[in-house]
Design a protein around this motif. Structure first.
Motif, mmCIF file in Angstrom:
data_model
loop_
_atom_site.group_PDB
_atom_site.id
_atom_site.type_symbol
_atom_site.label_atom_id
_atom_site.label_comp_id
_atom_site.label_asym_id
_atom_site.label_seq_id
_atom_site.Cartn_x
_atom_site.Cartn_y
_atom_site.Cartn_z
ATOM 1 N N ALA A 162 0.826 -1.210 0.000
ATOM 2 C CA ALA A 162 0.000 0.000 0.000
ATOM 3 C C ALA A 162 0.865 1.267 0.000
ATOM 4 C CB ALA A 162 -0.933 0.009 1.204
ATOM 5 N N HIS A 163 2.203 1.091 -0.066
ATOM 6 C CA HIS A 163 3.164 2.210 -0.063
ATOM 7 C C HIS A 163 3.090 3.023 1.235
ATOM 8 C CE1 HIS A 163 3.904 1.268 -4.255
ATOM 9 N NE2 HIS A 163 2.622 1.417 -4.526
ATOM 10 N N VAL A 164 2.716 2.350 2.317
ATOM 11 C CA VAL A 164 2.667 3.002 3.623
ATOM 12 C C VAL A 164 3.974 2.763 4.379
ATOM 13 C CG1 VAL A 164 1.509 3.060 5.873
ATOM 14 C CG2 VAL A 164 0.167 2.839 3.773
ATOM 15 N N MET A 165 4.511 1.553 4.264
ATOM 16 C CA MET A 165 5.739 1.176 4.958
ATOM 17 C C MET A 165 6.858 0.969 3.935
ATOM 18 S SD MET A 165 6.918 0.737 7.982
ATOM 19 C CE MET A 165 8.145 -0.119 8.974
ATOM 20 N N PHE A 166 8.101 1.142 4.373
ATOM 21 C CA PHE A 166 9.225 0.989 3.451
ATOM 22 C C PHE A 166 9.608 -0.483 3.295
ATOM 23 C CE2 PHE A 166 10.383 2.750 7.581
ATOM 24 C CZ PHE A 166 11.272 1.824 8.120
ATOM 25 N N GLN B 112 0.832 6.943 10.330
ATOM 26 C CA GLN B 112 -0.020 7.387 9.225
ATOM 27 C C GLN B 112 -1.231 8.112 9.779
ATOM 28 O OE1 GLN B 112 -1.984 4.351 6.841
ATOM 29 N NE2 GLN B 112 -1.727 5.585 4.991
ATOM 30 N N SER B 113 -1.558 9.242 9.172
ATOM 31 C CA SER B 113 -2.721 10.013 9.606
ATOM 32 C C SER B 113 -4.012 9.286 9.234
ATOM 33 C CB SER B 113 -2.705 11.406 8.967
ATOM 34 O OG SER B 113 -2.790 11.307 7.554
ATOM 35 N N GLN B 114 -5.097 9.681 9.849
ATOM 36 C CA GLN B 114 -6.378 9.022 9.601
ATOM 37 C C GLN B 114 -6.832 9.189 8.151
ATOM 38 O OE1 GLN B 114 -9.150 10.466 12.579
ATOM 39 N NE2 GLN B 114 -8.607 8.822 13.996
ATOM 40 N N ASP B 115 -6.502 10.335 7.537
ATOM 41 C CA ASP B 115 -6.912 10.540 6.146
ATOM 42 C C ASP B 115 -5.962 9.880 5.160
ATOM 43 O OD1 ASP B 115 -4.676 12.155 6.164
ATOM 44 O OD2 ASP B 115 -5.782 14.038 5.936
ATOM 45 N N LYS B 116 -4.909 9.210 5.692
ATOM 46 C CA LYS B 116 -3.930 8.450 4.909
ATOM 47 C C LYS B 116 -3.122 9.323 3.942
ATOM 48 C CE LYS B 116 -6.686 4.211 5.131
ATOM 49 N NZ LYS B 116 -5.922 3.686 6.251
ATOM 50 N N MET B 117 -3.139 10.624 4.149
ATOM 51 C CA MET B 117 -2.395 11.538 3.276
ATOM 52 C C MET B 117 -1.019 11.885 3.828
ATOM 53 S SD MET B 117 -5.373 14.213 2.063
ATOM 54 C CE MET B 117 -4.127 15.387 1.535
ATOM 55 N N ARG B 118 -0.786 11.592 5.105
ATOM 56 C CA ARG B 118 0.471 11.974 5.752
ATOM 57 C C ARG B 118 1.102 10.758 6.414
ATOM 58 N NH1 ARG B 118 -3.537 15.586 6.278
ATOM 59 N NH2 ARG B 118 -3.142 17.789 5.873
ATOM 60 N N ILE B 119 2.392 10.581 6.184
ATOM 61 C CA ILE B 119 3.113 9.427 6.722
ATOM 62 C C ILE B 119 4.472 9.885 7.241
ATOM 63 C CG2 ILE B 119 4.219 7.216 6.147
ATOM 64 C CD1 ILE B 119 2.099 6.840 3.979
ATOM 65 N N ILE B 120 4.895 9.303 8.359
ATOM 66 C CA ILE B 120 6.251 9.517 8.853
ATOM 67 C C ILE B 120 6.917 8.152 9.013
ATOM 68 C CG2 ILE B 120 7.720 10.390 10.710
ATOM 69 C CD1 ILE B 120 5.604 12.425 11.383
ATOM 70 N N TRP B 121 8.078 7.981 8.381
ATOM 71 C CA TRP B 121 8.865 6.767 8.543
ATOM 72 C C TRP B 121 9.924 7.005 9.600
ATOM 73 C CZ3 TRP B 121 10.106 5.197 2.763
ATOM 74 C CH2 TRP B 121 8.945 4.657 2.189
ATOM 75 N N ARG C 208 11.918 6.044 -11.484
ATOM 76 C CA ARG C 208 12.091 4.936 -10.549
ATOM 77 C C ARG C 208 10.908 3.991 -10.667
ATOM 78 N NH1 ARG C 208 14.099 7.467 -4.725
ATOM 79 N NH2 ARG C 208 15.801 8.745 -5.495
ATOM 80 N N GLY C 209 11.055 2.825 -10.027
ATOM 81 C CA GLY C 209 9.929 1.912 -9.925
ATOM 82 C C GLY C 209 8.937 2.437 -8.909
ATOM 83 N N THR C 210 7.756 1.845 -8.870
ATOM 84 C CA THR C 210 6.703 2.343 -7.984
ATOM 85 C C THR C 210 7.026 2.133 -6.507
ATOM 86 O OG1 THR C 210 5.537 0.234 -8.266
ATOM 87 C CG2 THR C 210 4.875 2.063 -9.691
ATOM 88 N N GLY C 211 7.991 1.272 -6.206
ATOM 89 C CA GLY C 211 8.379 1.050 -4.817
ATOM 90 C C GLY C 211 9.641 1.776 -4.424
ATOM 91 N N GLY C 212 10.131 2.666 -5.307
ATOM 92 C CA GLY C 212 11.354 3.410 -5.027
ATOM 93 C C GLY C 212 12.518 2.901 -5.847
ATOM 94 N N GLU C 213 13.715 3.296 -5.442
ATOM 95 C CA GLU C 213 14.916 2.887 -6.166
ATOM 96 C C GLU C 213 15.071 1.373 -6.188
ATOM 97 O OE1 GLU C 213 18.594 5.870 -6.217
ATOM 98 O OE2 GLU C 213 18.000 5.327 -4.185
ATOM 99 N N HIS C 214 15.581 0.880 -7.330
ATOM 100 C CA HIS C 214 15.889 -0.543 -7.499
ATOM 101 C C HIS C 214 14.643 -1.414 -7.382
ATOM 102 C CE1 HIS C 214 19.833 1.156 -6.940
ATOM 103 N NE2 HIS C 214 19.620 1.380 -5.652
ATOM 104 N N THR C 215 13.478 -0.867 -7.746
ATOM 105 C CA THR C 215 12.244 -1.661 -7.766
ATOM 106 C C THR C 215 11.657 -1.592 -9.172
ATOM 107 O OG1 THR C 215 10.810 0.199 -7.099
ATOM 108 C CG2 THR C 215 11.777 -1.150 -5.341
ATOM 109 N N PRO C 216 10.862 -2.594 -9.566
ATOM 110 C CA PRO C 216 10.316 -2.621 -10.929
ATOM 111 C C PRO C 216 9.201 -1.597 -11.140
ATOM 112 C CG PRO C 216 9.445 -4.447 -9.642
ATOM 113 C CD PRO C 216 10.494 -3.797 -8.786
ATOM 114 N N ILE C 217 8.964 -1.291 -12.411
ATOM 115 C CA ILE C 217 7.849 -0.404 -12.759
ATOM 116 C C ILE C 217 6.551 -1.183 -12.645
ATOM 117 C CG2 ILE C 217 9.322 0.909 -14.327
ATOM 118 C CD1 ILE C 217 7.932 -0.505 -16.665
ATOM 119 N N GLY C 218 5.418 -0.471 -12.625
ATOM 120 C CA GLY C 218 4.135 -1.131 -12.535
ATOM 121 C C GLY C 218 3.801 -1.892 -13.807
#
Length: 209
Positions: free
Chosen positions: A24-28, A54-63, A155-165
């Motif tokens: 869900a691209h919430v966690m690394f 993650q905020s309740q509206d799912k728009m803000r995340i802190i790792w 980059r890929g959808t999961g960041g560097e060194h990840t495949p494209i969608g």
């Protein structure tokens, strides 16, 4: 990492829960599986000392404890980059107002980060866009050729060194980091995406072969 005689750490999630958050691209991603992070010692003691909020509206995340001690992110579907940038600024002000938090900043080089490419503002702005014509061969090779002169990185959808969608979705961001203001990063992203989509719309599948 564990609680000794008191049992397992109650904050540690299951492998299934972790995978769902990554998808869900919430966690690394699994840092221990990245040879670059491992060689620098950044992924030591994985997964302990890491987490996310993650905020309740799912728009803000802190790792917490990824490449840097904190990575603050804002995201939203759509094309209103200004709204996302404003949300990010609000979050930064909130975090920096917490007692005891002070970010490493050099007068000449800006914010000091684990990855040299994030020096300067410490900010990376990106969008996920579908470019099926430029990725019709299943790779981002053609997309990178087109994006480089536009000042964009792919980059890929999961960041560097990840495949494209599978549907041709890629992560696009401005290449410039040093000696550039936050507002200029947003401007270059907007202008670059506009030019990229214009090229995508005129590229035929036959011309990619």
């Amino acid at each position: 990492p564990d609680f000794g005689d008191n049992g397992d750490n109650p904050n540690k999630i299951t492998d299934e829960e972790y995978k769902d958050l990554v998808d869900a691209h919430v966690m690394f991603k699994d840092m221990a599986a990245d040879p670059y992070l491992a060689s620098a010692g950044i992924s030591n003691d994985w997964p302990y000392g890491r987490g996310c909020w993650q905020s309740q509206d799912k728009m803000r995340i802190i790792w917490f404890g990824e490449e840097d001690q904190l990575r603050i992110m804002c995201m939203k579907k759509g094309s209103n980059l200004l709204e996302v940038f404003s949300n990010l600024n609000e979050m930064l002000n909130t975090v920096e107002s917490i007692d005891g938090i002070e970010f490493a900043k050099d007068d000449n080089y800006g914010y000091v980060t684990s990855c040299p490419t994030n020096l300067g503002t410490g900010m990376r702005a990106s969008v996920h866009v579908k470019i099926p014509n430029l990725t019709a061969d299943g790779t981002d090779k053609k997309a990178k050729e087109v994006c480089k002169p536009l000042g964009l990185s792919v980059r890929g959808t999961g960041g560097e060194h990840t495949p494209i969608g599978a549907d041709g979705t890629v992560d696009i961001s401005p290449s410039a980091r040093l000696f550039i203001k936050e507002s200029e990063i947003i401007g270059k992203l907007y202008e670059g995406i506009e030019k990229l989509m214009a090229i995508e719309n005129v590229v035929s599948l036959d011309s990619i072969a």
